[in-house]
Design an enzyme around this catalytic site. Structure first.
Site, PDB file in Angstrom:
ATOM      1  N   CYS A  70       1.020  -1.149   0.089  1.00  0.00           N
ATOM      2  CA  CYS A  70       0.104  -0.003   0.044  1.00  0.00           C
ATOM      3  C   CYS A  70       0.778   1.328   0.049  1.00  0.00           C
ATOM      4  O   CYS A  70       1.723   1.576   0.828  1.00  0.00           O
ATOM      5  CB  CYS A  70      -0.921  -0.046   1.182  1.00  0.00           C
ATOM      6  SG  CYS A  70      -1.796  -1.682   1.353  1.00  0.00           S
ATOM      7  N   CYS A 142     -13.229  -2.552  19.100  1.00  0.00           N
ATOM      8  CA  CYS A 142     -13.030  -2.571  17.590  1.00  0.00           C
ATOM      9  C   CYS A 142     -11.934  -3.047  16.999  1.00  0.00           C
ATOM     10  O   CYS A 142     -10.663  -3.074  17.768  1.00  0.00           O
ATOM     11  CB  CYS A 142     -13.255  -1.251  16.923  1.00  0.00           C
ATOM     12  SG  CYS A 142     -13.271  -1.156  15.057  1.00  0.00           S
ATOM     13  N   ARG A 275     -16.386   9.794  11.326  1.00  0.00           N
ATOM     14  CA  ARG A 275     -15.232  10.122  12.107  1.00  0.00           C
ATOM     15  C   ARG A 275     -14.378  11.032  11.414  1.00  0.00           C
ATOM     16  O   ARG A 275     -13.902  10.706  10.364  1.00  0.00           O
ATOM     17  CB  ARG A 275     -14.573   8.833  12.575  1.00  0.00           C
ATOM     18  CG  ARG A 275     -13.471   9.099  13.668  1.00  0.00           C
ATOM     19  CD  ARG A 275     -12.874   7.749  14.156  1.00  0.00           C
ATOM     20  NE  ARG A 275     -14.211   7.036  14.400  1.00  0.00           N
ATOM     21  CZ  ARG A 275     -14.138   5.641  14.040  1.00  0.00           C
ATOM     22  NH1 ARG A 275     -13.183   4.865  13.260  1.00  0.00           N
ATOM     23  NH2 ARG A 275     -15.078   4.815  14.208  1.00  0.00           N
TER      24      ARG A 275
END
Length: 332
Positions: A70, A142, A275
């Site tokens: 990435c 989470c 968010r």
């Protein structure tokens, strides 16, 4: 085009998104008209979330050493960034960091690991940490462990994990330009697997990687179609040593432009937790309080390998706006 402001808000209050051409027009508003957009988005945010703010704290539980390429990420194999690199923290350390997050006023504790996807050993360690955290603390948990299948997602759910984060990051058409070791479809499948296991799907974007306005709108609608319950909107932080580290793709990220981006995600996803995430300090600067009139959630403190602003500054901003955290409250 002329923006139908009253219809835009009325539709959002019923949970309906604007037509795509209207969403695109919102992104292209001039700066001088953007404050009207913020006010319209505030009406929607206030209707669904009042003056509440969800405060999240990130834990980089495994740093670097990632085989993916990435281009935005300091932890990937494509990065030469000088960052800490370490294997998965112990269960005891994860629980201790959750205690610190709770003491800092967090509502949700996010356990993040670098890598393509977690092994069963790593899933079981995170699950054990989650069990202990949920038994001791009033925190949502989470997990963000990379690509995952439904069996592993179910193990996390059984341990008490509430949500699973896996961002789409950019559009399907652009994805191959920022990563070649997995695909946009792989990311969609991961979100779907988490959702099938009963985890709340958290998925968002990184803006500032060369995407067009049309692609931003496409992403907003893709997240709606996936049923994303929580949408982190990140703005690329160019990190020296990464392929996108020279900042060439972020020159358009002015404070007003970032507010327009947030507003489009709010109108397309009016009931989602939105968010204001990484990069908000860098690009919104003195307009950060206006972002919280659109978004109803933020990360407190630092990000994975990059510093955020001081937690005290975030609490002051929340308090000055007359907002209140959803959970533990502002630390004394």
């Amino acid at each position: 085009m002329e923006i139908p402001w009253d219809r835009l808000v009325a539709d959002a209050l019923q949970g309906h998104p604007p037509p795509r051409e209207v969403a695109l027009a919102l992104l292209r508003l001039p700066d001088a008209e953007t404050l009207r957009l913020v006010e319209a988005a505030w009406r929607v945010r206030r209707h669904f979330f009042g003056n509440r703010v969800k405060v999240n704290v990130l834990l980089n539980a495994q740093s670097g050493l990632c085989p993916e390429d990435c281009h935005y990420c300091s932890q990937s194999r494509a990065s030469q960034a000088a960052i800490p690199r370490y294997r998965l923290l112990s269960v005891e350390e994860m629980v201790a960091r959750a205690r610190a997050a709770h003491a800092a006023g967090a509502d949700r504790f996010c356990i993040v690991t670098s890598g393509r996807g977690a092994s069963w050993r790593e899933v079981e360690a995170v699950a054990e940490a989650a069990r202990r955290i949920k038994a001791e603390l009033p925190l949502e948990v989470c997990a963000c462990l990379g690509l995952i299948d439904e069996a592993k997602a179910r193990a996390l759910k059984a341990a008490g994990v509430d949500a699973y984060n896996h961002n789409l990051n950019t559009s399907a058409a652009r994805y191959g330009e920022i990563c070649t070791t997995h695909t946009y479809a792989d990311r969609v499948r991961t979100v779907q697997a988490a959702q099938a296991a009963g985890l709340a799907p958290c998925s968002g974007v990184i803006l500032g990687m060369g995407e067009t306005d049309e692609e931003v709108v496409e992403l907003a609608y893709a997240l709606r179609a996936m049923g994303a319950a929580s949408i982190p909107v990140n703005f690329l932080i160019p990190i020296e040593g990464t392929p996108l580290g020279d900042g060439r793709t972020v020159r358009h990220l002015t404070p007003w432009a970032c507010l327009r981006y947030l507003a489009v995600f709010r109108f397309v996803n009016p009931t989602a937790e939105l968010r204001a995430s990484a990069g908000r300090e860098l690009y919104l600067r003195s307009l950060q309080p206006l972002a919280l009139m659109i978004a109803n959630s933020l990360f407190l403190g630092d990000y994975l390998t990059e510093k955020g602003q001081a937690a005290e500054a975030d609490w002051r901003m929340i308090e000055d706006l007359g907002f209140v955290p959803e959970g533990a409250g502002i630390p004394s």
